[in-house]
Write a protein that holds these residues in place. Structure first.
Motif, PDB file in Angstrom:
ATOM      1  N   CYS A  67      53.584  28.135  -1.705  1.00 41.55           N
ATOM      2  CA  CYS A  67      54.294  29.073  -2.556  1.00 41.55           C
ATOM      3  C   CYS A  67      55.087  28.257  -3.551  1.00 41.55           C
ATOM      4  O   CYS A  67      55.740  27.291  -3.182  1.00 41.55           O
ATOM      5  CB  CYS A  67      55.218  29.947  -1.727  1.00 41.55           C
ATOM      6  SG  CYS A  67      56.166  31.091  -2.736  1.00 41.55           S
ATOM      7  N   CYS A  97      61.593  32.019  -3.217  1.00 43.56           N
ATOM      8  CA  CYS A  97      61.490  33.372  -2.670  1.00 43.56           C
ATOM      9  C   CYS A  97      62.418  33.564  -1.482  1.00 43.56           C
ATOM     10  O   CYS A  97      62.223  34.444  -0.670  1.00 43.56           O
ATOM     11  CB  CYS A  97      60.042  33.646  -2.262  1.00 43.56           C
ATOM     12  SG  CYS A  97      59.378  32.428  -1.127  1.00 43.56           S
ATOM     13  N   HIS A 127      61.487  29.319   1.449  1.00 44.07           N
ATOM     14  CA  HIS A 127      60.463  29.170   0.401  1.00 44.07           C
ATOM     15  C   HIS A 127      59.634  27.896   0.597  1.00 44.07           C
ATOM     16  O   HIS A 127      58.412  27.901   0.470  1.00 44.07           O
ATOM     17  CB  HIS A 127      61.156  29.176  -0.967  1.00 44.07           C
ATOM     18  CG  HIS A 127      60.410  28.467  -2.034  1.00 44.07           C
ATOM     19  ND1 HIS A 127      59.217  28.947  -2.541  1.00 44.07           N
ATOM     20  CD2 HIS A 127      60.666  27.316  -2.695  1.00 44.07           C
ATOM     21  CE1 HIS A 127      58.788  28.099  -3.468  1.00 44.07           C
ATOM     22  NE2 HIS A 127      59.625  27.110  -3.583  1.00 44.07           N
TER      23      HIS A 127
END
Ligand code: CUA
Length: 378
Positions: free
Chosen positions: A210, A214, A218
Motif C-alpha cells: 500500500c 491509510c 499503513h
C-alpha cells in the motif's frame, strides 16, 4: 574582498560526511525491497522506460546548466587588480534562448509521458484474461475472484503471461495498490472503483504494498503476487473453489476443538468467514447476509496461504507443530517461531491498532487447537 568557496578543511569534512551518509542511507534501500527498475512485466517495463527517458533528458539539462555555470565561475573569476566588470541589464537573445530551450525539453517529457500513459494498458497475453476485485482493508488486502467464485487474502495468485484486470475498491479510507516489479501505483478510493491492467512475464513471487498513508499500520499493508504456470494456477483455482465443507470434516481431536472455538468461545466467526462453517458461500453468511460485513480475512483455505496480517508474519506449518504438553493438553512446540501463535497470542502487540481485538486472551491450549484447525483448511 575575495571569499574562498570553502574555508579550510572543516567545511570539506562536513560536505564529504554528508555525501557518505546519504550514500549509506540510499544503500539501505536495496536487497529485499522490490525495484521498479527490475521489471517482470510489460506495464512496469513501459513505466521504467519512461523513467529512463526522463532521466536522460534531465541529465542533459543538468550537464549543460552546470557546465555553463562552472565555466563562468572559473573563466570570469575575480583576479588581483581587475577593474569592476561592466554592468549590463537585459539581453534579448539570451532571454529568448533560456525560455525556448526549457520549453523544448519539457515538451519532450510531456510527449513521452502522454505516449506511455495511453500505451500502458495496450498489452496482450496468451492465456484467457483474469479479473480480480481487489479490496483494501485496514490493513490487509482482499482478493475476490468473482468469475471463479472464491475470495482470498494477503496473496494474489495469477497465471504467467496472462492479462490481469483488477478493479480496486475500498470501504474505509484511501489506499494505493502498487506492485513495483509489475505495475505502478493506483489509488484505491472509497466510492470510486479504479481499474488497472497488468501482466507478469516470469513465474515468481513479487511483493506488493500500500503506498497511500491509510492509518497506523499503513506500512504493514503488504501482499504478495504469486505468478504461477497456467496449469498450476488452474489447479489452485479448482482447490479454492472447493468449499471447506466439502473437504472432510476435521477428524483430528485438536482440529475439532479448534472448529468449536472458531464458532463459539474464540469469537472468531464475528469477523472471519469459512465457507460451509459460518458462510453459505464465499459472498454470503449462513443467514444470507453479505459476507462483506465481516471485517477480517476469509479463512476458507487458510492452510494454503503463507502470509498473515498483511505480510507482518508468515504461516508455515513446519514451525507450528502441535504437540502434547506435560499437562496432557495440546501446545505449540516452538511458540516463538510460529507466526500464527504470535498472532493469536497477542494480535495488538504484533500490529497495534488492527481490528483483531480478542474478546478475551486465548490460552496456549486454545491457540494450539485453533492452529490445528486452521492448518487443516488447505
Ligand atoms: Cu493502505 Cu496505506
Amino acid at each position: 574582498m575575495r571569499m574562498p568557496l570553502f574555508r579550510g578543511m572543516k567545511r570539506w569534512g562536513v560536505l564529504l560526511s554528508a555525501l557518505i551518509l546519504s550514500s549509506l542511507l540510499l544503500a539501505a534501500c536495496g536487497e529485499s525491497s522490490p525495484s521498479v527498475l527490475n521489471t517482470q512485466g510489460p506495464v512496469a517495463a513501459k513505466e521504467a522506460g519512461l523513467f529512463w527517458f526522463i532521466l536522460v533528458v534531465a541529465t542533459i539539462v543538468f550537464v549543460i546548466v552546470e557546465g555553463i555555470l562552472i565555466y563562468s565561475i572559473i573563466r570570469f573569476r575575480e583576479r588581483p587588480g581587475m577593474p569592476a566588470p561592466r554592468q549590463v541589464h537585459g539581453n534579448t537573445n539570451l532571454e529568448i534562448i533560456w525560455t525556448i530551450a526549457p520549453s523544448i525539453f519539457l515538451f519532450a517529457v510531456l510527449i513521452g509521458t502522454i505516449y506511455t500513459m495511453f500505451n500502458l494498458s495496450n498489452i496482450s497475453g496468451t492465456g484467457r484474461p483474469v479479473t480480480v476485485q481487489v479490496v483494501g482493508h485496514q490493513w490487509w488486502w482482499e482478493f475476490n475472484y468473482q468469475n471463479e467464485g472464491f475470495v482470498t487474502a494477503d496473496e494474489m495468485r495469477i497465471p504467467v503471461d496472462t492479462v490481469i484486470n483488477v478493479s480496486l475498491q475500498s470501504t474505509n479510507v484511501i489506499h494505493s495498490f502498487w506492485i513495483p516489479q509489475l505495475t505502478g501505483k493506483t489509488d484505491v478510493v472509497p466510492g470510486h472503483n479504479n481499474t488497472k491492467v497488468f501482466k507478469a512475464d516470469t513465474i515468481g513471487t513479487y511483493r506488493g504494498l500500500c503506498t497511500e498513508y491509510c492509518g497506523l499500520q499503513h506500512a504493514h499493508m503488504n501482499f504478495f503476487v504469486i505468478v504461477m504456470s497456467q496449469d498450476g494456477y488452474n489447479s489452485w483455482v479448482t482447490a479454492q473453489q472447493q468449499a471447506a465443507a466439502k473437504a472432510p470434516a476435521p477428524t483430528d481431536a485438536n482440529a475439532k476443538a479448534g472448529q468449536q472455538l472458531f464458532l463459539g468461545a474464540g469469537g472468531c466467526q464475528g469477523c472471519h468467514g469459512i465457507v460451509g462453517v459460518n458462510l453459505k458461500d464465499y459472498n454470503h453468511l449462513n443467514g444470507g447476509a453479505s459476507a462483506s460485513l465481516l471485517v477480517g480475512p476469509n479463512l476458507t483455505h487458510f492452510g494454503s496461504r503463507t502470509t498473515i496480517a498483511g505480510g507482518v508474519l508468515t504461516w508455515d506449518p513446519a514451525t507450528c507443530q502441535v504437540v502434547t504438553g506435560s499437562d496432557g493438553k495440546p501446545i505449540i512446540q516452538n511458540q516463538q517461531q510460529c507466526g500464527l501463535y504470535q498472532w493469536l497470542h497477542d494480535p495488538q502487540g504484533v500490529k497495534p491498532g488492527n481490528d483483531m481485538k480478542l474478546p478475551s486472551p486465548l490460552t496456549d491450549t486454545q491457540i494450539a487447537q485453533l492452529v490445528a484447525y486452521l492448518e487443516s483448511l488447505t
